[in-house]
Design an enzyme around this catalytic site. Structure first.
Site, mmCIF file in Angstrom:
data_model
loop_
_atom_site.group_PDB
_atom_site.id
_atom_site.type_symbol
_atom_site.label_atom_id
_atom_site.label_comp_id
_atom_site.label_asym_id
_atom_site.label_seq_id
_atom_site.Cartn_x
_atom_site.Cartn_y
_atom_site.Cartn_z
ATOM 1 N N GLU A 1 0.814 -1.205 0.000
ATOM 2 C CA GLU A 1 0.000 0.000 0.000
ATOM 3 C C GLU A 1 0.855 1.265 0.000
ATOM 4 O O GLU A 1 1.962 1.283 0.539
ATOM 5 C CB GLU A 1 -0.944 0.001 1.206
ATOM 6 C CG GLU A 1 -1.982 -1.104 1.110
ATOM 7 C CD GLU A 1 -2.896 -1.191 2.329
ATOM 8 O OE1 GLU A 1 -4.068 -1.547 2.155
ATOM 9 O OE2 GLU A 1 -2.423 -0.918 3.447
ATOM 10 N N CYS B 1 3.409 8.512 1.445
ATOM 11 C CA CYS B 1 3.936 7.473 2.326
ATOM 12 C C CYS B 1 4.071 6.192 1.513
ATOM 13 O O CYS B 1 3.070 5.683 1.000
ATOM 14 C CB CYS B 1 2.996 7.282 3.510
ATOM 15 S SG CYS B 1 3.502 5.977 4.664
ATOM 16 N N CYS C 1 5.672 -7.336 6.795
ATOM 17 C CA CYS C 1 6.692 -6.803 7.714
ATOM 18 C C CYS C 1 7.135 -7.923 8.644
ATOM 19 O O CYS C 1 6.337 -8.787 9.020
ATOM 20 C CB CYS C 1 6.122 -5.636 8.520
ATOM 21 S SG CYS C 1 7.351 -4.754 9.506
ATOM 22 N N CYS D 1 5.459 -5.405 15.463
ATOM 23 C CA CYS D 1 5.153 -4.420 16.510
ATOM 24 C C CYS D 1 3.702 -4.611 16.932
ATOM 25 O O CYS D 1 2.795 -4.669 16.091
ATOM 26 C CB CYS D 1 5.391 -3.005 16.000
ATOM 27 S SG CYS D 1 7.118 -2.670 15.567
ATOM 28 N N CYS E 1 0.754 -2.286 15.720
ATOM 29 C CA CYS E 1 0.720 -1.962 14.289
ATOM 30 C C CYS E 1 0.010 -3.044 13.488
ATOM 31 O O CYS E 1 0.333 -4.231 13.601
ATOM 32 C CB CYS E 1 2.147 -1.782 13.785
ATOM 33 S SG CYS E 1 2.265 -1.358 12.035
ATOM 34 N N GLY F 1 6.581 -2.362 5.981
ATOM 35 C CA GLY F 1 7.944 -2.872 6.007
ATOM 36 C C GLY F 1 8.919 -1.991 6.761
ATOM 37 O O GLY F 1 8.628 -0.864 7.139
ATOM 38 N N GLU F 2 10.100 -2.530 6.988
ATOM 39 C CA GLU F 2 11.211 -1.837 7.636
ATOM 40 C C GLU F 2 12.230 -1.469 6.557
ATOM 41 O O GLU F 2 12.910 -2.345 6.007
ATOM 42 C CB GLU F 2 11.845 -2.741 8.693
ATOM 43 C CG GLU F 2 13.207 -2.303 9.214
ATOM 44 C CD GLU F 2 13.253 -0.891 9.766
ATOM 45 O OE1 GLU F 2 13.990 -0.078 9.184
ATOM 46 O OE2 GLU F 2 12.543 -0.619 10.761
ATOM 47 N N SER G 1 11.919 6.243 8.073
ATOM 48 C CA SER G 1 11.530 5.849 9.424
ATOM 49 C C SER G 1 11.972 4.415 9.691
ATOM 50 O O SER G 1 11.697 3.517 8.898
ATOM 51 C CB SER G 1 10.011 5.960 9.593
ATOM 52 O OG SER G 1 9.616 5.475 10.870
ATOM 53 N N SER H 1 10.919 5.093 15.141
ATOM 54 C CA SER H 1 9.672 4.576 15.683
ATOM 55 C C SER H 1 9.964 4.102 17.109
ATOM 56 O O SER H 1 10.332 2.963 17.345
ATOM 57 C CB SER H 1 9.170 3.421 14.800
ATOM 58 O OG SER H 1 7.876 3.009 15.145
ATOM 59 N N LEU H 2 9.816 5.008 18.069
ATOM 60 C CA LEU H 2 10.301 4.787 19.425
ATOM 61 C C LEU H 2 9.259 4.120 20.330
ATOM 62 O O LEU H 2 9.411 2.973 20.741
ATOM 63 C CB LEU H 2 10.746 6.119 20.024
ATOM 64 C CG LEU H 2 11.450 6.062 21.377
ATOM 65 C CD1 LEU H 2 12.769 5.313 21.278
ATOM 66 C CD2 LEU H 2 11.665 7.466 21.932
ATOM 67 N N HIS H 3 8.245 4.886 20.746
ATOM 68 C CA HIS H 3 7.044 4.389 21.417
ATOM 69 C C HIS H 3 7.210 3.931 22.865
ATOM 70 O O HIS H 3 6.213 3.682 23.544
ATOM 71 C CB HIS H 3 6.393 3.264 20.606
ATOM 72 C CG HIS H 3 6.271 3.576 19.153
ATOM 73 N ND1 HIS H 3 5.571 4.682 18.702
ATOM 74 C CD2 HIS H 3 6.779 2.964 18.051
ATOM 75 C CE1 HIS H 3 5.648 4.724 17.371
ATOM 76 N NE2 HIS H 3 6.378 3.709 16.957
ATOM 77 N N ASN I 1 -4.159 4.686 16.292
ATOM 78 C CA ASN I 1 -5.210 4.467 15.309
ATOM 79 C C ASN I 1 -5.695 3.018 15.391
ATOM 80 O O ASN I 1 -4.937 2.087 15.082
ATOM 81 C CB ASN I 1 -4.695 4.764 13.897
ATOM 82 C CG ASN I 1 -4.340 6.220 13.721
ATOM 83 O OD1 ASN I 1 -5.160 7.100 13.948
ATOM 84 N ND2 ASN I 1 -3.100 6.495 13.318
ATOM 85 N N CYS J 1 -1.545 6.106 10.360
ATOM 86 C CA CYS J 1 -0.329 5.479 10.866
ATOM 87 C C CYS J 1 -0.641 4.182 11.606
ATOM 88 O O CYS J 1 -1.482 4.143 12.496
ATOM 89 C CB CYS J 1 0.389 6.451 11.798
ATOM 90 S SG CYS J 1 1.915 5.806 12.490
#
Length: 372
Positions: free
Chosen positions: A99, A112, A119, A123, A126, A174-175, A206, A228-230, A305, A348
């Site tokens: 996407e 984006c 992925c 996470c 996500c 993906g990373e 990112s 991408s900390l969180h 989200n 996101c």
């Protein structure tokens, strides 16, 4: 040479650098200057039909058409949000899908893009992470997302005033740093001044924290870095962002502190999704500020989200506001990201395609094109 489909053995020009294109053209028995002409038609004007390349003779156009193509991914589905966001489900020649999302704003338009189908990071907050990794995207598939968006936004010729696509973020599926070689080559092509010419200052990569590749990305690409900390404690981040089990916070922070070109004019963006009762307390905020102290930074606070079956709840509005005010008081820009495209699962953490692992001996199924 980039991968090609079984049905069409022509090379996709979207996967060739300027140098690689020159080598191809010379090997085909054509003069080197033809490569520059072709490059500008493809990357400056967005052409896909060689017959429209008016400064090439007919025999040359016919020869090129048998050898090359400039195909974009197919669109399986396009969804339009009420806020102007557009999400494309893109199908590649092997039947796999990923996407891309275009997010319009008053002063810019951000695309984006994805770097992988699925992925591998899992996470827990996500939606993309619930889909297993299928494969890396190739250079032409990454570039093709940009080209398709420019087609649909009527943004040709590239570089003109009033262009709608101004920024690119590698924040899709993906990373990116697990597909570094292809991502890096695609970004070099997109940044080329003789083509699409998106400045490195308008491209943000990112990562969830692939520490060994962070310095390399800064040295070789010079793009903006987002983390991408969180979470601010290893035990919590191990749960939310499992790659933390391999690359702990201390190593990640040190890599960011030493990111090439880092300055007050070029800051690290820390992405922090706000999860009710998980990472949104005053103590979490204090630890966050201590963690990034001394690093030129800005924080991007992201209201969680929701997606079907998600185990978390978004932090309450007053808690997000209090968190943001503490960050701002400490001297950091702390915008709260306005959720965009929630109604089409384009916000996101909501991206997820229908692709699954496809055995090599089976022909991939494709889906019908749809729009909404």
């Amino acid at each position: 040479m980039p991968p090609v489909s079984d049905a069409d053995q022509r090379i996709n020009l979207l996967g060739l650098s300027q140098t690689a294109l020159e080598e191809q053209i010379i090997a085909a028995g054509l003069p080197k200057f033809r490569a520059k002409q072709i490059w500008r038609w493809v990357w400056r004007h967005g052409l896909t039909n060689f017959d429209e390349m008016s400064d090439l003779g007919k025999p040359v156009r016919e020869q090129l058409a048998t050898m090359y193509k400039a195909d974009r991914p197919a669109v399986s589905q396009r969804l339009n949000s009420k806020d102007g966001t557009i999400k494309w489900l893109l199908r590649f020649p092997d039947g796999n899908e990923a996407e891309a999302v275009y997010i319009p704003d008053k002063t810019r338009g951000t695309l984006c893009i994805s770097s992988q189908v699925g992925c591998t990071l899992t996470c827990s907050f996500c939606h993309t992470g619930t889909q297993k990794l299928v494969r890396n995207l190739t250079v032409d598939e990454i570039c093709g997302q940009v080209m398709l968006a420019m087609d649909e936004l009527a943004d040709w010729p590239a570089g003109r005033n009033g262009r709608r696509l101004t920024n690119i973020v590698l924040m899709g599926m993906g990373e990116p740093l697990f597909n570094y070689e292809n991502v890096a080559e695609a970004m070099r092509i997109i940044m080329s001044g003789e083509g699409v010419a998106v400045s490195k200052r308008r491209i943000t990569l990112s990562t969830s924290g692939v520490v060994p590749e962070i310095k390399r990305a800064g040295e070789e690409l010079g793009v903006n870095l987002a983390i991408s900390l969180h979470a601010t404690r290893d035990e919590l981040r191990d749960e939310l962002v499992p790659i933390n089990r391999k690359y702990k916070l201390a190593a990640l922070i040190e890599a960011c502190r030493n990111y090439p070109g880092l300055s007050n004019a070029r800051r690290i963006t820390w992405e922090y999704v706000m999860l009710d009762g998980i990472n949104d307390s005053d103590e979490d905020c204090r630890q966050l500020l201590a963690l990034i102290k001394g690093i030129p930074s800005k924080l991007n606070l992201i209201p969680f989200n929701p997606w079907p079956g998600s185990p978390y709840v978004c932090s309450k509005g007053d808690r997000i506001d209090a968190f943001a005010k503490r960050v701002l008081k400490a001297g950091y820009a702390s915008p709260v990201r306005t959720p965009r495209g929630r109604d089409i699962l384009a916000a996101c953490g909501q991206l997820k395609s229908a692709s699954q692992r496809i055995p090599r001996h089976k022909k991939a199924k494709t889906t019908e094109t749809a729009s909404a």
